[in-house]
Design an enzyme around this catalytic site. Structure first.
Site, short mmCIF file in Angstrom:
data_model
loop_
_atom_site.label_atom_id
_atom_site.label_comp_id
_atom_site.label_asym_id
_atom_site.label_seq_id
_atom_site.Cartn_x
_atom_site.Cartn_y
_atom_site.Cartn_z
N ASN A 107 0.85 -1.18 0.00
CA ASN A 107 0.00 0.00 0.00
C ASN A 107 0.89 1.23 0.00
OD1 ASN A 107 -2.40 1.64 0.45
ND2 ASN A 107 -1.77 1.82 2.60
N HIS A 109 0.92 5.09 1.30
CA HIS A 109 0.20 5.91 2.28
C HIS A 109 0.89 7.27 2.39
CE1 HIS A 109 -2.28 6.81 5.74
NE2 HIS A 109 -1.20 7.26 6.35
N SER A 136 4.89 6.65 2.48
CA SER A 136 5.47 5.35 2.79
C SER A 136 4.83 4.26 1.93
CB SER A 136 5.21 4.99 4.26
OG SER A 136 5.57 6.04 5.13
N ASP A 145 -2.76 0.59 7.90
CA ASP A 145 -1.52 1.33 7.64
C ASP A 145 -0.41 0.93 8.63
OD1 ASP A 145 -2.81 2.75 5.57
OD2 ASP A 145 -3.60 4.19 7.00
C1 GAR Z 1 -2.46 9.11 -2.75
O1 GAR Z 1 -2.00 10.30 -2.17
C2 GAR Z 1 -2.27 7.95 -1.81
O2 GAR Z 1 -1.09 8.02 -1.04
C3 GAR Z 1 -3.47 8.09 -0.92
O3 GAR Z 1 -4.52 8.45 -1.79
C4 GAR Z 1 -3.98 9.16 -2.90
C5 GAR Z 1 -4.44 8.49 -4.16
O4 GAR Z 1 -4.10 9.26 -5.29
N1 GAR Z 1 -3.77 6.88 -0.23
C6 GAR Z 1 -4.34 6.84 0.97
O5 GAR Z 1 -4.67 7.84 1.59
C7 GAR Z 1 -4.56 5.45 1.52
N2 GAR Z 1 -5.07 5.52 2.83
P1 GAR Z 1 -4.20 8.65 -6.74
O6 GAR Z 1 -5.60 8.02 -6.86
O7 GAR Z 1 -4.05 9.82 -7.65
O8 GAR Z 1 -3.11 7.63 -6.91
#
Ligand code: GAR
Length: 210
Positions: A107, A109, A136, A145
């Site tokens: 994942n 995060h 991360s 997480d």
């Molecule tokens: C990213 O910033 C990712 O790190 C976060 O969501 C966004 C997705 O962007 N993930 C989380 O918060 C997981 N809990 P994307 O759809 O443009 O890749």
């Protein structure tokens, strides 16, 4: 090449980064499936444009999380991935569904884990007065997480930063971080074992920096 399935819930810019890195030849992987819990996820369009099979399962059609996750992971397993990447997949996953995938699911995060698991990470880093923020990539366990971290990337928090400015600046680094981690897994340089994360055959004392 490593067979990779990607799970998304929204925009899919991290998915786009993987697609671009594969296309340019930087990343020797096969993107075999993109799955989403949201039919409207924009990232599904990126997958379609790249000719990657997509799967949409709307949780509203299942009685509970365990039933939904069992179906989702059965459908993913049918595609036989070597690696599952959660790239902006905004659901908590059921422990029983995850168990068979230990070490084969990662994942990304948007925080320097173990700081700020969960939501609103940019706002929380600002509120805490942190000088550094980051993202991360970790192996997924049943703890939200909370799985072993493979690598992190750091950015400095600047005066005047807002949650949005931080999120935007970090996102570019997330793309690099995620592609690097998938590359290491594809090259079999990184591996999760019972006692921790191994890199080039050695137990990591701390997560890698990208
Ligand atoms: C990213 O910033 C990712 O790190 C976060 O969501 C966004 C997705 O962007 N993930 C989380 O918060 C997981 N809990 P994307 O759809 O443009 O890749």
């Amino acid at each position: 090449p490593l067979r990779v399935a990607v799970l998304i819930s929204g925009r899919g810019s991290n998915l786009q980064a993987l697609i671009a890195a594969r296309r340019s030849g930087e990343l020797a992987i096969e993107l075999i499936l993109v799955a989403s819990n949201r039919p409207a996820a924009e990232g599904l369009r990126h997958a379609e444009a790249a000719g990657i099979p997509t799967l949409v399962l709307d949780p509203a059609a299942w009685p509970d999380r365990a039933a939904y996750d069992a179906e989702l992971f059965a459908r993913i397993a049918a595609a036989a991935p070597d690696l599952i990447v959660l790239a902006g997949f905004m659901r908590v996953l059921d422990a029983a569904a995850l168990a068979p995938w230990a070490g084969r699911i990662i994942n990304i995060h948007p925080s320097l884990l173990p700081k700020y698991p969960g939501l609103h990470t940019h706002k929380r880093a600002l509120a805490a007065g942190d000088a550094l923020h980051g993202a991360s990539v970790h192996f997924v366990t049943a703890e939200l997480d909370g799985g072993p971290v493979l690598a992190r990337t750091e950015i400095a928090i600047e005066p005047g930063d807002t949650p949005d400015s931080l999120a935007q600046r970090l996102l570019l680094r997330e793309h690099v971080l995620l592609c690097q981690c998938v590359q290491w897994l594809a090259q079999r340089r990184a591996e999760l074992r019972a006692d921790g994360v191994y890199f080039d055959g050695r137990l990591l004392a701390q997560s890698l920096q990208v």
